[in-house]
Design an enzyme around this catalytic site. Structure first.
Site, PDB file in Angstrom:
ATOM      1  N   GLU A 157      65.937 -98.189 -19.739  1.00  0.00           N
ATOM      2  CA  GLU A 157      64.509 -98.269 -19.388  1.00  0.00           C
ATOM      3  C   GLU A 157      63.648 -98.113 -20.646  1.00  0.00           C
ATOM      4  O   GLU A 157      62.685 -98.871 -20.856  1.00  0.00           O
ATOM      5  CB  GLU A 157      64.184 -97.179 -18.368  1.00  0.00           C
ATOM      6  CG  GLU A 157      62.702 -97.031 -18.064  1.00  0.00           C
ATOM      7  CD  GLU A 157      62.271 -95.573 -18.022  1.00  0.00           C
ATOM      8  OE1 GLU A 157      61.260 -95.252 -18.692  1.00  0.00           O
ATOM      9  OE2 GLU A 157      62.923 -94.771 -17.343  1.00  0.00           O
ATOM     10  N   HIS A 158      63.976 -97.150 -21.478  1.00  0.00           N
ATOM     11  CA  HIS A 158      63.225 -96.962 -22.726  1.00  0.00           C
ATOM     12  C   HIS A 158      63.310 -98.207 -23.612  1.00  0.00           C
ATOM     13  O   HIS A 158      62.320 -98.625 -24.210  1.00  0.00           O
ATOM     14  CB  HIS A 158      63.782 -95.765 -23.498  1.00  0.00           C
ATOM     15  CG  HIS A 158      63.260 -94.449 -23.031  1.00  0.00           C
ATOM     16  ND1 HIS A 158      62.706 -93.517 -23.881  1.00  0.00           N
ATOM     17  CD2 HIS A 158      63.223 -93.880 -21.794  1.00  0.00           C
ATOM     18  CE1 HIS A 158      62.344 -92.440 -23.200  1.00  0.00           C
ATOM     19  NE2 HIS A 158      62.663 -92.632 -21.930  1.00  0.00           N
ATOM     20  N   HIS A 185      68.507 -94.621 -17.881  1.00  0.00           N
ATOM     21  CA  HIS A 185      67.272 -94.108 -18.469  1.00  0.00           C
ATOM     22  C   HIS A 185      67.082 -94.636 -19.892  1.00  0.00           C
ATOM     23  O   HIS A 185      65.970 -95.006 -20.299  1.00  0.00           O
ATOM     24  CB  HIS A 185      67.325 -92.574 -18.452  1.00  0.00           C
ATOM     25  CG  HIS A 185      66.181 -91.905 -19.124  1.00  0.00           C
ATOM     26  ND1 HIS A 185      66.305 -91.284 -20.353  1.00  0.00           N
ATOM     27  CD2 HIS A 185      64.883 -91.750 -18.754  1.00  0.00           C
ATOM     28  CE1 HIS A 185      65.137 -90.775 -20.696  1.00  0.00           C
ATOM     29  NE2 HIS A 185      64.250 -91.039 -19.752  1.00  0.00           N
ATOM     30  N   GLU A 206      63.621 -85.353 -25.564  1.00  0.00           N
ATOM     31  CA  GLU A 206      63.164 -85.240 -24.173  1.00  0.00           C
ATOM     32  C   GLU A 206      64.088 -84.321 -23.368  1.00  0.00           C
ATOM     33  O   GLU A 206      63.633 -83.480 -22.592  1.00  0.00           O
ATOM     34  CB  GLU A 206      63.125 -86.641 -23.539  1.00  0.00           C
ATOM     35  CG  GLU A 206      62.659 -86.657 -22.098  1.00  0.00           C
ATOM     36  CD  GLU A 206      62.684 -88.055 -21.506  1.00  0.00           C
ATOM     37  OE1 GLU A 206      62.333 -88.198 -20.316  1.00  0.00           O
ATOM     38  OE2 GLU A 206      63.076 -89.014 -22.213  1.00  0.00           O
TER      39      GLU A 206
END
Length: 425
Positions: A53-54, A50, A130
């Site tokens: 991906e950012h 994740h 997040e």
């Protein structure tokens, strides 16, 4: 153009390309699926996929982070990405005449991201926020709790975004290593859906990825799902509602049983006319939200039931849930009820084909999972072959305590309290 709706090819570097020809559309959706996700990271670095991906949006040698988004948004399009357990996808949707502009951006960020240290530290803080945001929303946080209960001891049971401690450990070399070791593997797929000629797409990405080659690597190791599902709960006396998630392991996406699995979920709780919605909400008024859904991986699947219930109505809710689960496990649904569930499944399947985003995903996931583009008509035919008795037999097989995993936020219930109320064998 020979009229074939779905086509696939391999670039000279080994990457696969699949397209869905949709000449009536005015938009195109395109992107790249990497065959690695959160289940392929080491536990101490949970959240790595994740985080990577950012970071791919944080600049290349020729584009700043702002330039990446402006290039797509400036022509009226959207660019985004998501990380799942077994893949990571980067995609853009644009007016069809601008598909090359979007393709150039996607190829650049996918193959040439820089991972600047300053951006890593800044994005680390964003991801930590997040994680906190989702944890403070019970209806969101229960998904992570339930995954932990359904797949204990497995990477499937970890939050895709990771935990604060693991995200804090991730360093630049971890990010670069994960991307370089997984993003150009045998199951990398470039996909496009829209009014664009297949050969044009192949030629474009042949040039865009001229410096990239498929990497040979050992097959990804899947951790065994050896532990039985369990129970997780967070006692929250400050909440007026108890959030319940009940799940049952079932067929995976490579199993013939996956079609009956889908219909079973629809019949139970995916629509306003489903059994659970009608019984618990419309007839009893026990809850505002009651729903079911399925999630499938290669080796197993999950049928999940979610409900948000007043603290005082939890026992009654569990009693009725148990009644409905036992009823479908002991008696096949009637012709009309079954036919309605089947028509809903086929109708939703047909409607989804009108979406360039759905078709882009369909092509990419078909190639990754089945090594070919599965024609949607084939899937519709397989759904139509399911019999009423198949649903009853599947329900009898999976609706038992051995397959049950549960999660609760709100009242203290305990696994025994839940299973005894459900009354499952």
């Amino acid at each position: 153009m020979d009229g074939t709706r779905y086509k696939e090819a391999r670039l000279s570097g080994g990457l696969r390309v699949g397209t869905a020809w949709m000449p009536w559309m005015r938009s195109a959706c395109l992107g790249i699926y990497a065959g690695v996700g959160s289940r392929h990271e080491a536990a101490p670095l949970a959240g790595l996929a994740h985080f990577a991906e950012h970071m791919l949006f944080k600049g290349t040698p020729t584009r700043s982070p702002l330039a990446i988004t402006q290039a797509v948004e400036g022509v009226g399009g959207q660019i985004n990405a998501f990380t799942a357990e077994d893949h990571t996808a980067y995609h853009a949707q644009v007016p069809a005449e601008f598909w090359r502009e979007a393709g150039a951006v996607l190829a650049d960020l996918y193959g040439h991201s820089l991972f600047p240290e300053q951006e890593i530290e800044r994005e680390r803080e964003v991801i930590l926020e997040e994680i906190v945001m989702y944890r403070e929303q019970p209806s969101q946080h229960i998904e992570d709790l339930h995954a932990e209960a359904m797949w204990p001891g497995s990477s499937l049971g970890r939050p895709v975004a990771g935990e604060e401690a693991t995200v804090q450990r991730i360093a630049r070399e971890d990010l670069e290593g994960f991307v370089s070791g997984g993003y150009f593997g045998p199951d990398t797929v470039i996909s496009l859906a829209g009014p664009v000629d297949h050969e044009e797409v192949v030629d474009f990405f042949e040039a865009a990825f001229s410096d990239c080659r498929l990497q040979e690597r050992p097959a990804k190791k899947m951790d065994a799902l050896a532990q039985a599902p369990s129970h997780e709960e967070e006692v929250r006396p400050d909440l007026d509602q108890t959030h319940l998630a009940l799940g049952f392991r079932g067929p995976g996406r490579l199993s013939e049983g996956r079609f009956a699995f889908r219909l079973l979920s629809i019949l139970l709780g995916e629509t306003m006319s489903s059994r659970l919605f009608q019984r618990l909400r419309e007839q009893e008024g026990l809850c505002y939200q009651i729903s079911t859904d399925t999630e499938v991986f290669d080796e197993a699947g999950l049928l999940q039931i979610y409900a948000g219930v007043d603290q005082r109505k939890v026992e009654r809710t569990l009693d009725l849930l148990g009644e409905e689960l036992r009823r479908i496990a002991s008696e096949a649904p009637g012709e009309e009820e079954f036919g309605q569930a089947l028509r809903y499944a086929l109708g939703q399947h047909a409607l989804a084909q009108e979406s360039t985003y759905h078709q882009f995903s369909w092509v990419a996931e078909s190639l990754q999972v089945h090594d070919r583009i599965v024609d949607p008509e084939e899937t519709a035919a397989r759904l139509a072959q399911v019999r009423r008795e198949d649903l009853q037999a599947l329900a009898a097989d999976i609706f038992d305590r051995a397959h049950l995993g549960s999660a609760v936020i709100g009242r203290a219930l305990g696994s025994q309290g839940i299973s005894s109320r459900l009354g499952l064998p």
